[in-house]
Design a protein around this motif. Structure first.
Motif, PDB file in Angstrom:
ATOM      1  N   GLY A  76       0.731  -1.254   0.012  1.00 45.34           N
ATOM      2  CA  GLY A  76       0.044  -0.018   0.049  1.00 45.34           C
ATOM      3  C   GLY A  76       1.070   1.467  -0.120  1.00 45.34           C
ATOM      4  N   GLU A 109      -8.094  -4.464  -0.199  1.00 44.24           N
ATOM      5  CA  GLU A 109      -6.587  -4.599  -0.855  1.00 44.24           C
ATOM      6  C   GLU A 109      -6.306  -4.772  -2.075  1.00 44.24           C
ATOM      7  OE1 GLU A 109      -4.886  -6.222   2.671  1.00 44.24           O
ATOM      8  OE2 GLU A 109      -4.688  -4.337   3.527  1.00 44.24           O
ATOM      9  N   LYS A 127      -7.751  -2.495  -4.885  1.00 46.10           N
ATOM     10  CA  LYS A 127      -7.052  -1.177  -5.053  1.00 46.10           C
ATOM     11  C   LYS A 127      -5.655  -1.505  -5.478  1.00 46.10           C
ATOM     12  CE  LYS A 127      -8.878   1.566  -1.067  1.00 46.10           C
ATOM     13  NZ  LYS A 127      -8.697   1.840   0.303  1.00 46.10           N
ATOM     14  N   PHE A 128      -4.854  -2.493  -5.062  1.00 45.18           N
ATOM     15  CA  PHE A 128      -3.626  -2.609  -5.710  1.00 45.18           C
ATOM     16  C   PHE A 128      -3.813  -3.048  -7.298  1.00 45.18           C
ATOM     17  CE2 PHE A 128       0.414  -5.010  -6.499  1.00 45.18           C
ATOM     18  CZ  PHE A 128       1.190  -4.196  -6.114  1.00 45.18           C
TER      19      PHE A 128
END
Length: 200
Positions: A89, A112, A115-116
């Motif tokens: 992140g 997560e 988003k990644f």
């Protein structure tokens, strides 16, 4: 999380072996050499293979123990890596920096992960490729490796949605016998994906 991975890698033995992942090796060999990003690079097996094939390799992992083992192996094989110890992140690269990004057994919680994966799309150059192999949700309950939480495992619908906007060149769910160091051994249920960022 960092402490957990440091504990896992705290052994002279390479926990996922020193040879590259088969799907990664096969896919990368078809591409023109360029700049590659290897997130969650661990002990370096895939990053080092790519560097030996003349790719300019950037890698990162949250474990400094893994980083140390990767750098040791890179030295033994006379290649250089740009390897950073950092959480996913917190990673920052300029947009359109990489010709390929290799996501090999990099599992995160859903928010997560989404988003990644979106960040990876931004880091790809036009024409660049995502190369992904991971554990399918049907891996749950098997002892051949992978997360023990269903939400951290993949399926085709989730991954194609994550990489919406890219051209999906290849996606396949498969049973496969792993032989990648002590922690990836035996029959497993995997998913492979290759996707390309549009040039236009």
């Amino acid at each position: 999380m960092k402490a957990n991975w440091n504990t896992r890698y705290d052994s002279k033995e390479y926990q996922y072996g020193t040879e590259p992942n088969d799907f990664f090796k096969k896919t990368l060999s078809k591409l023109a050499v360029g700049r590659l990003l290897v997130p969650a690079a661990g002990e370096g097996r895939d990053a080092i293979f790519a560097a030996q094939a003349a790719w300019e390799v950037y890698a990162f992992d949250s474990s400094d123990t893994a980083q140390g083992k990767a750098n040791k192996l890179a030295g033994e094989r006379s290649v250089n890596l740009h390897y950073e110890c950092i959480e996913a992140g917190s990673v920052r690269f300029p947009f359109e920096s990489f010709d390929a990004i290799a996501l090999i057994f990099f599992h995160q919680m859903p928010e997560e992960r989404r988003k990644f994966h979106q960040q990876c799309i931004k880091w790809l150059k036009p024409g660049g490729k995502i190369i992904l192999e991971g554990f399918h949700k049907d891996q749950l309950g098997r002892d051949s490796g992978g997360p023990k939480e269903l939400d951290m495992l993949f399926n085709k619908d989730e991954l194609t949605q994550d990489f919406k906007g890219l051209q999906i060149d290849y996606v396949k769910e498969k049973e496969y016998v792993l032989n990648e160091g002590p922690l990836h051994q035996g029959k497993a249920f995997l998913i492979d994906l290759v996707a390309t960022k549009s040039i236009i």
